[in-house]
Write a protein that holds these residues in place. Structure first.
Motif, PDB file in Angstrom:
ATOM      1  N   SER A 128      28.673  49.235   7.649  1.00 26.86           N
ATOM      2  CA  SER A 128      27.678  50.119   7.064  1.00 26.86           C
ATOM      3  C   SER A 128      26.575  50.368   8.088  1.00 26.86           C
ATOM      4  CB  SER A 128      27.087  49.487   5.806  1.00 26.86           C
ATOM      5  OG  SER A 128      26.066  50.295   5.291  1.00 26.86           O
ATOM      6  N   PRO A 129      26.439  51.586   8.570  1.00 31.16           N
ATOM      7  CA  PRO A 129      25.481  51.842   9.642  1.00 31.16           C
ATOM      8  C   PRO A 129      24.028  51.860   9.193  1.00 31.16           C
ATOM      9  CG  PRO A 129      26.486  53.888   8.953  1.00 31.16           C
ATOM     10  CD  PRO A 129      27.171  52.785   8.180  1.00 31.16           C
ATOM     11  N   GLY A 130      23.779  51.846   7.898  1.00 35.23           N
ATOM     12  CA  GLY A 130      22.400  51.903   7.425  1.00 35.23           C
ATOM     13  C   GLY A 130      21.874  53.336   7.465  1.00 35.23           C
ATOM     14  N   ALA A 131      20.595  53.473   7.320  1.00 35.27           N
ATOM     15  CA  ALA A 131      19.972  54.800   7.322  1.00 35.27           C
ATOM     16  C   ALA A 131      20.065  55.406   8.719  1.00 35.27           C
ATOM     17  CB  ALA A 131      18.508  54.679   6.906  1.00 35.27           C
ATOM     18  N   PRO A 132      20.114  56.743   8.787  1.00 39.78           N
ATOM     19  CA  PRO A 132      20.163  57.373  10.106  1.00 39.78           C
ATOM     20  C   PRO A 132      18.875  57.104  10.889  1.00 39.78           C
ATOM     21  CG  PRO A 132      19.950  59.033   8.366  1.00 39.78           C
ATOM     22  CD  PRO A 132      20.132  57.707   7.700  1.00 39.78           C
ATOM     23  N   ARG A 133      19.003  57.059  12.192  1.00 39.15           N
ATOM     24  CA  ARG A 133      17.832  56.816  13.035  1.00 39.15           C
ATOM     25  C   ARG A 133      16.858  57.976  12.915  1.00 39.15           C
ATOM     26  NH1 ARG A 133      20.104  54.276  18.675  1.00 39.15           N
ATOM     27  NH2 ARG A 133      21.126  52.494  17.727  1.00 39.15           N
ATOM     28  N   ARG A 134      15.575  57.644  12.977  1.00 41.62           N
ATOM     29  CA  ARG A 134      14.545  58.684  12.865  1.00 41.62           C
ATOM     30  C   ARG A 134      14.006  59.109  14.222  1.00 41.62           C
ATOM     31  NH1 ARG A 134      10.857  55.849   8.587  1.00 41.62           N
ATOM     32  NH2 ARG A 134      12.303  54.131   8.711  1.00 41.62           N
ATOM     33  N   GLU A 147      16.481  59.739  23.228  1.00 46.71           N
ATOM     34  CA  GLU A 147      15.499  60.048  24.273  1.00 46.71           C
ATOM     35  C   GLU A 147      14.119  59.521  23.887  1.00 46.71           C
ATOM     36  OE1 GLU A 147      17.554  62.470  22.893  1.00 46.71           O
ATOM     37  OE2 GLU A 147      18.983  62.377  24.567  1.00 46.71           O
ATOM     38  N   GLN A 148      13.749  59.697  22.617  1.00 42.15           N
ATOM     39  CA  GLN A 148      12.445  59.205  22.155  1.00 42.15           C
ATOM     40  C   GLN A 148      12.399  57.673  22.222  1.00 42.15           C
ATOM     41  OE1 GLN A 148      12.544  61.104  18.304  1.00 42.15           O
ATOM     42  NE2 GLN A 148      11.231  62.805  18.969  1.00 42.15           N
ATOM     43  N   GLU A 149      13.514  57.030  21.869  1.00 43.46           N
ATOM     44  CA  GLU A 149      13.558  55.563  21.946  1.00 43.46           C
ATOM     45  C   GLU A 149      13.396  55.090  23.391  1.00 43.46           C
ATOM     46  OE1 GLU A 149      17.006  53.959  19.977  1.00 43.46           O
ATOM     47  OE2 GLU A 149      16.208  54.425  17.988  1.00 43.46           O
ATOM     48  N   LYS A 150      14.044  55.786  24.335  1.00 47.52           N
ATOM     49  CA  LYS A 150      13.910  55.423  25.757  1.00 47.52           C
ATOM     50  C   LYS A 150      12.467  55.599  26.217  1.00 47.52           C
ATOM     51  CE  LYS A 150      18.607  56.469  27.213  1.00 47.52           C
ATOM     52  NZ  LYS A 150      19.467  57.517  27.716  1.00 47.52           N
ATOM     53  N   LEU A 201       6.601  47.347   9.645  1.00 46.04           N
ATOM     54  CA  LEU A 201       6.578  46.413  10.771  1.00 46.04           C
ATOM     55  C   LEU A 201       7.995  45.895  11.039  1.00 46.04           C
ATOM     56  CD1 LEU A 201       3.274  44.400  10.165  1.00 46.04           C
ATOM     57  CD2 LEU A 201       3.660  46.447  11.551  1.00 46.04           C
ATOM     58  N   ARG A 202       8.748  45.654   9.969  1.00 44.89           N
ATOM     59  CA  ARG A 202      10.134  45.180  10.128  1.00 44.89           C
ATOM     60  C   ARG A 202      10.974  46.244  10.842  1.00 44.89           C
ATOM     61  NH1 ARG A 202      14.006  41.757   7.506  1.00 44.89           N
ATOM     62  NH2 ARG A 202      15.842  42.023   8.808  1.00 44.89           N
ATOM     63  N   GLY A 203      10.811  47.496  10.430  1.00 42.00           N
ATOM     64  CA  GLY A 203      11.547  48.594  11.070  1.00 42.00           C
ATOM     65  C   GLY A 203      11.179  48.732  12.539  1.00 42.00           C
ATOM     66  N   SER A 247      10.090  46.295  14.445  1.00 39.60           N
ATOM     67  CA  SER A 247      10.700  45.145  15.102  1.00 39.60           C
ATOM     68  C   SER A 247      12.186  45.400  15.367  1.00 39.60           C
ATOM     69  CB  SER A 247      10.519  43.897  14.225  1.00 39.60           C
ATOM     70  OG  SER A 247      11.140  42.788  14.818  1.00 39.60           O
ATOM     71  N   ASP A 248      12.874  46.034  14.412  1.00 44.14           N
ATOM     72  CA  ASP A 248      14.292  46.367  14.588  1.00 44.14           C
ATOM     73  C   ASP A 248      14.502  47.323  15.759  1.00 44.14           C
ATOM     74  OD1 ASP A 248      14.906  44.751  12.437  1.00 44.14           O
ATOM     75  OD2 ASP A 248      15.181  46.412  11.017  1.00 44.14           O
ATOM     76  N   ILE A 249      13.610  48.305  15.901  1.00 43.58           N
ATOM     77  CA  ILE A 249      13.712  49.242  17.029  1.00 43.58           C
ATOM     78  C   ILE A 249      13.564  48.485  18.348  1.00 43.58           C
ATOM     79  CG2 ILE A 249      12.566  51.137  18.270  1.00 43.58           C
ATOM     80  CD1 ILE A 249      11.831  52.331  15.590  1.00 43.58           C
ATOM     81  N   LEU A 250      12.559  47.612  18.427  1.00 43.26           N
ATOM     82  CA  LEU A 250      12.349  46.842  19.651  1.00 43.26           C
ATOM     83  C   LEU A 250      13.582  46.013  19.982  1.00 43.26           C
ATOM     84  CD1 LEU A 250       8.664  45.583  19.230  1.00 43.26           C
ATOM     85  CD2 LEU A 250       9.503  47.546  20.508  1.00 43.26           C
ATOM     86  N   HIS A 251      14.166  45.390  18.961  1.00 40.86           N
ATOM     87  CA  HIS A 251      15.367  44.575  19.174  1.00 40.86           C
ATOM     88  C   HIS A 251      16.503  45.449  19.710  1.00 40.86           C
ATOM     89  CE1 HIS A 251      18.251  41.381  18.575  1.00 40.86           C
ATOM     90  NE2 HIS A 251      19.020  42.239  17.935  1.00 40.86           N
ATOM     91  N   ARG A 252      16.685  46.612  19.107  1.00 41.67           N
ATOM     92  CA  ARG A 252      17.744  47.534  19.528  1.00 41.67           C
ATOM     93  C   ARG A 252      17.530  47.986  20.974  1.00 41.67           C
ATOM     94  NH1 ARG A 252      17.689  50.813  15.229  1.00 41.67           N
ATOM     95  NH2 ARG A 252      16.370  52.413  16.112  1.00 41.67           N
ATOM     96  N   LEU A 253      16.266  48.083  21.393  1.00 41.18           N
ATOM     97  CA  LEU A 253      15.940  48.522  22.751  1.00 41.18           C
ATOM     98  C   LEU A 253      15.969  47.366  23.753  1.00 41.18           C
ATOM     99  CD1 LEU A 253      12.991  50.977  21.964  1.00 41.18           C
ATOM    100  CD2 LEU A 253      15.334  51.568  22.600  1.00 41.18           C
TER     101      LEU A 253
END
Length: 172
Positions: free
Chosen positions: A74-80, A84-87, A128-130, A132-138
């Motif tokens: 289950s991929p979860g919700a689509p990325r917002r 490029e923005q994450e980089k 804040l959890r979301g 933190s998840d982005i930072l982990h993914r990066l």
């Protein structure tokens, strides 16, 4: 329904015993009950799912057998944020301080500041959890900052550890 119920019931019984998760067990149980003659409504009540969900399980089983009941990722919700923005976010965090991008905090990135940066720069809001998840993914980790002496005198530190600190402890 499958032609040889007895064999299928045995397979399902084994699959239920070997199920690695509650949800996998639930899927096997739904089909097990279905082959035992329970109605979709009765199965839904027993398992605590909707009739539609039970129908989906039965349909998947009819199409592909036990394989049809296997859990998909289950991929979860689509990325917002776009990749490029994450980089760009990672580069900002790695190479700039909050004060460099308009925040009062001079030295330390916090989850709250990063969440606010994302909202100001690109629009989406994150918990804040979301964040933190982005930072982990990066590949970034969030740690609380600690104070370190950049230009500490090693001789003075050695003197403190060997002479001053034991003296202070002795006089307590």
């Amino acid at each position: 329904m499958m032609p040889n119920h007895k064999d299928e019931i045995e397979k399902l019984s084994t699959a239920m015993k070997e199920a690695k998760s509650k949800r996998a067990y639930e899927r096997y149980q739904a089909i097990y009950l279905h082959l035992q003659g329970y109605t979709k409504g009765e199965i839904a009540t027993i398992i605590g799912r909707s009739k539609k969900t039970i129908y989906n399980y039965i349909h998947a089983y009819a199409q592909r057998g036990l394989d049809g009941l296997e859990m998909k990722y289950s991929p979860g919700a689509p990325r917002r944020l776009t990749p490029e923005q994450e980089k760009e976010l990672a580069l900002i965090i790695e190479h700039q301080l909050p004060v460099d991008v308009g925040f009062e905090a001079k030295y330390n990135w916090t989850l709250a500041i990063i969440a606010e940066l994302i909202q100001q720069k690109w629009g989406p809001t994150y918990t804040l959890r979301g964040t933190s998840d982005i930072l982990h993914r990066l590949g970034l980790s969030y740690t609380k900052p600690t104070y370190t002496l950049a230009n500490a005198d090693e001789e003075k530190q050695k003197e403190f550890v060997e002479i001053t600190s034991p003296e202070v402890k002795k006089n307590w």
